[in-house]
Scaffold this active site. Sequence first.
Site, PDB file in Angstrom:
ATOM      1  CG  PHE A 139      52.598  15.138  39.956  1.00 50.46           C
ATOM      2  CD1 PHE A 139      51.792  15.885  40.811  1.00 50.46           C
ATOM      3  CD2 PHE A 139      53.416  14.161  40.498  1.00 50.46           C
ATOM      4  CE1 PHE A 139      51.800  15.653  42.189  1.00 50.46           C
ATOM      5  CE2 PHE A 139      53.441  13.922  41.880  1.00 50.46           C
ATOM      6  CZ  PHE A 139      52.622  14.665  42.716  1.00 50.46           C
ATOM      7  CG  ASP A 224      59.794  13.359  36.981  1.00 44.00           C
ATOM      8  OD1 ASP A 224      59.948  12.153  37.210  1.00 44.00           O
ATOM      9  OD2 ASP A 224      59.065  14.105  37.663  1.00 44.00           O
ATOM     10  CE  LYS A 253      55.095   7.438  40.941  1.00 42.69           C
ATOM     11  NZ  LYS A 253      54.309   7.342  42.176  1.00 42.69           N
TER      12      LYS A 253
HETATM   13  C1  LIG Z   1      56.561  11.903  37.381  1.00 38.03           C
HETATM   14  C2  LIG Z   1      56.600  11.970  38.883  1.00 38.03           C
HETATM   15  N1  LIG Z   1      57.543  12.713  39.474  1.00 38.03           N
HETATM   16  C3  LIG Z   1      57.625  12.783  40.813  1.00 38.03           C
HETATM   17  C4  LIG Z   1      56.732  12.112  41.626  1.00 38.03           C
HETATM   18  C5  LIG Z   1      56.855  12.200  43.105  1.00 38.03           C
HETATM   19  O1  LIG Z   1      57.322  10.994  43.618  1.00 38.03           O
HETATM   20  P1  LIG Z   1      57.181  10.662  45.167  1.00 38.03           P
HETATM   21  O2  LIG Z   1      55.721  10.536  45.456  1.00 38.03           O
HETATM   22  O3  LIG Z   1      57.935   9.377  45.335  1.00 38.03           O
HETATM   23  O4  LIG Z   1      57.810  11.783  45.910  1.00 38.03           O
HETATM   24  C6  LIG Z   1      55.738  11.335  41.042  1.00 38.03           C
HETATM   25  C7  LIG Z   1      54.751  10.632  41.871  1.00 38.03           C
HETATM   26  O5  LIG Z   1      53.689  10.264  41.448  1.00 38.03           O
HETATM   27  C8  LIG Z   1      55.657  11.262  39.620  1.00 38.03           C
HETATM   28  O6  LIG Z   1      54.730  10.537  39.016  1.00 38.03           O
END
Ligand SMILES: Cc1ncc(COP(=O)(O)O)c(C=O)c1O
Length: 406
Positions: A139, A224, A253
């Site tokens: 994700f 990520d 986050k």
């Molecule tokens: C690993 C990861 N990457 C990207 C995102 C996307 O982040 P955002 O919701 O701040 O755009 C998330 C959100 O849950 C995530 O867990």
Amino acid sequence: MNTNDLYTNFVLHTYKNPPALVIEYGKGSYVWDVDGNRYLDFASGIATNTLGHCNRRFTRRVSRQLRTLIHTSNAFGHQNQGFLAKKLVDYAGPGKVFFCNSGAEANEGLIKFARLFGKLKNGKAGKPAYKIVCAQNAFHGRTMGGLSATPKPKVQDGFDPLLPGFVFAEYNNLDAFREAIDDETAAVFIETIQGEGGIHSAKPEFLQGLRALCTEKNVLLLLDEVQCGIGRTGTFFAFEQADIKPDGIGMAKGLGSGFPIGAFWVEDSFTHLFHTGSHGSTFGGGPLACAAGLATIEALEDLDLINKSRLRGRRFFKKLHRMWGYHPEIVKEVRGRGYLLGIELKVPAPDMVAALRSKGLLVMPAGTDVIRILPPLNVRAKELKAAFSILDETFTEFATNMKAGN
Ligand SMILES: Cc1ncc(COP(=O)(O)O)c(C=O)c1O
């Protein structure tokens, strides 16, 4: 109109609507709903409220900034952005940082980094490399780049045509990644720990193998760390535990302790790929967001919260692991590190989330069968104990109901 009616009538229904709970205020590890009920918040705004709710030193620092300077745009500088960038470079290693506002935006930046690198990878006269190898079950966010890197029908359906070039390989399977890389590959891009996918960690030997593979094939290794970074797993970045260095890192986050901020870091030898005008953001790296980032990191350091998340998280994990032993009909597996923990269930996760909520504990589901336990990093020992009791009691009730055939 009450809050639920307002949500139903005026807010686009992309989330559960009306919301399961309307929260009025929060303090520390607790929130209170509009009817005055108290909940222990181990959802933490999806692994985001690093310091819990309305932490005093955090709100003091951000309020001071709020009264001093809120927004400048990047047409001008201010005093916080450089300090926060330096802090992140101290943890990530030599390189430079770009600030944005969310995890998806951080990942968009990494995808653009891969494109810039790929243009030159095979020489100016050679074929541009544009492919990015991601993991199955990943994700990476909901922007067009992020969702193209997220191989889930729930995320991708309806948004064709996707961004081209994304290829998927099995997580933790080095051979699969090796096979997926070719001359047109610019980068490998994975989560160090898959969060939304159900708390699956990349094995240290997989990360080490991937690092060597990316170097051998001349492709970028991009990680990520949007969910698992900023101290949540017991080190500032989760990849540190495998003793590797990536070429790019996405974060968001936990960085602002609830205040929206994202960032990506680019390793020193690639920073020249970005030049004036190649990327930008009106809000990214604003004075207020950077004050939130600095307040978060300073609290992590001053209160030794990263070590605490490692040590106390490990103890809590062990307790959950033992609980698995005496709730075998409910628990399939316990996973995770620090305060990024997942319990895979043999019962539907949404039912368990609702039952725990009714007993005063908020947790996050991940997919259909995993609940995530994500306390703030400054959680107190007695709050962990209280959460454990609620989990234990609720699992016992589920097991009793199952035995009674309800
Ligand atoms: C690993 C990861 N990457 C990207 C995102 C996307 O982040 P955002 O919701 O701040 O755009 C998330 C959100 O849950 C995530 O867990």
